[in-house]
Write a protein that holds these residues in place. Structure first.
Motif, short mmCIF file in Angstrom:
data_model
loop_
_atom_site.label_atom_id
_atom_site.label_comp_id
_atom_site.label_asym_id
_atom_site.label_seq_id
_atom_site.Cartn_x
_atom_site.Cartn_y
_atom_site.Cartn_z
N THR A 2 0.83 -1.21 0.00
CA THR A 2 0.00 0.00 0.00
C THR A 2 0.85 1.25 0.00
O THR A 2 1.97 1.26 0.53
N GLY A 3 0.32 2.30 -0.56
CA GLY A 3 0.90 3.65 -0.46
C GLY A 3 2.32 3.75 -0.96
O GLY A 3 2.62 3.53 -2.12
N ALA A 4 3.25 4.12 -0.05
CA ALA A 4 4.64 4.41 -0.39
C ALA A 4 5.40 3.18 -0.87
O ALA A 4 6.34 3.30 -1.64
N ASN A 5 5.01 1.99 -0.43
CA ASN A 5 5.71 0.77 -0.81
C ASN A 5 5.44 0.36 -2.25
O ASN A 5 6.20 -0.42 -2.83
N GLU A 6 4.37 0.87 -2.87
CA GLU A 6 4.04 0.48 -4.23
C GLU A 6 5.10 0.94 -5.22
O GLU A 6 5.35 0.28 -6.22
N GLN A 7 5.76 2.06 -4.95
CA GLN A 7 6.77 2.55 -5.88
C GLN A 7 8.02 1.67 -5.89
O GLN A 7 8.78 1.69 -6.83
N TYR A 8 8.24 0.91 -4.83
CA TYR A 8 9.42 0.06 -4.75
C TYR A 8 9.18 -1.36 -5.28
O TYR A 8 10.09 -2.15 -5.33
N GLU A 9 7.94 -1.67 -5.64
CA GLU A 9 7.64 -3.02 -6.14
C GLU A 9 8.35 -3.30 -7.45
O GLU A 9 8.78 -4.41 -7.69
N ARG A 10 8.46 -2.34 -8.33
CA ARG A 10 9.04 -2.54 -9.64
C ARG A 10 10.40 -1.85 -9.71
O ARG A 10 10.50 -0.64 -9.88
N LEU A 11 11.46 -2.61 -9.54
CA LEU A 11 12.81 -2.07 -9.68
C LEU A 11 13.31 -2.35 -11.09
O LEU A 11 12.92 -3.36 -11.71
N PRO A 12 14.20 -1.57 -11.58
CA PRO A 12 14.76 -1.83 -12.92
C PRO A 12 15.53 -3.16 -12.92
O PRO A 12 16.16 -3.54 -11.93
N GLU A 13 15.47 -3.85 -14.05
CA GLU A 13 16.12 -5.16 -14.17
C GLU A 13 17.63 -5.07 -13.96
O GLU A 13 18.24 -5.96 -13.38
N LEU A 15 19.25 -3.07 -12.02
CA LEU A 15 19.50 -2.97 -10.59
C LEU A 15 19.32 -4.33 -9.91
O LEU A 15 20.11 -4.72 -9.04
N ILE A 16 18.29 -5.06 -10.32
CA ILE A 16 18.05 -6.40 -9.75
C ILE A 16 19.23 -7.32 -10.04
O ILE A 16 19.72 -8.03 -9.16
N GLU A 17 19.74 -7.30 -11.27
CA GLU A 17 20.89 -8.14 -11.63
C GLU A 17 22.14 -7.75 -10.85
O GLU A 17 22.90 -8.62 -10.41
N GLU A 18 22.36 -6.48 -10.67
CA GLU A 18 23.53 -6.03 -9.91
C GLU A 18 23.42 -6.45 -8.45
O GLU A 18 24.41 -6.88 -7.84
N LEU A 19 22.24 -6.34 -7.88
CA LEU A 19 22.05 -6.78 -6.50
C LEU A 19 22.25 -8.28 -6.36
O LEU A 19 22.83 -8.75 -5.37
N LYS A 20 21.79 -9.05 -7.33
CA LYS A 20 22.01 -10.51 -7.30
C LYS A 20 23.50 -10.82 -7.37
O LYS A 20 23.99 -11.72 -6.69
N HIS A 21 24.22 -10.07 -8.20
CA HIS A 21 25.66 -10.30 -8.34
C HIS A 21 26.39 -9.98 -7.03
O HIS A 21 27.30 -10.70 -6.62
#
Length: 131
Positions: A2-13, A15-21
């Protein structure tokens, strides 16, 4: 969410790959160590002499097993079909029991009473150690 957390649901791919690395555990065995272990293993196994598969021995063992099975089967049949003994399946029921004694007594094939008594005793005796 809800609310403020919705903007963080979709991160750029990316960024996701870098975090996994970054989240990946460090290599315990480096490629250099892996190559060295592989070369040592190859050298060790190259020194060993591999046993040759010898088909002649396998065929001989298989033939011997077949002969053994045939011999055991035929000998077992001979023991079951022993018609020279009075201790046999006279009535053809598939088992030797007191009915065979009675059938033998009715047949009167030159079997005396002593032999009939011994046959009957052998079948009904509780202590079979003496038979």
């Amino acid at each position: 969410m809800t609310g403020a957390n919705e903007q963080y649901e979709r991160l750029p791919e990316a960024l996701i790959e870098e975090l996994k690395h970054l989240d990946r555990a460090p290599d315990v065995i480096t490629p250099r160590v892996d190559r060295r272990l592989a070369s040592l293993a190859h050298a060790q196994f190259a020194q060993r002499r591999l046993p040759r598969w010898q088909p002649r021995r396998v065929w001989r063992a298989a033939a011997a097993a077949c002969v053994l099975v045939v011999v055991l089967f035929t000998t077992n049949h001979v023991w079951e079909q022993d018609n020279t003994s009075i201790y046999a399946d006279i009535d053809g029921s598939g088992q030797i029991d007191i009915a065979d004694v009675l059938a033998l007594a009715r047949a009167e094939d030159g079997v005396n009473q002593t032999e009939l008594d011994a046959f009957a005793y052998r079948l009904v005796a509780l202590d079979r150690a003496g038979t």
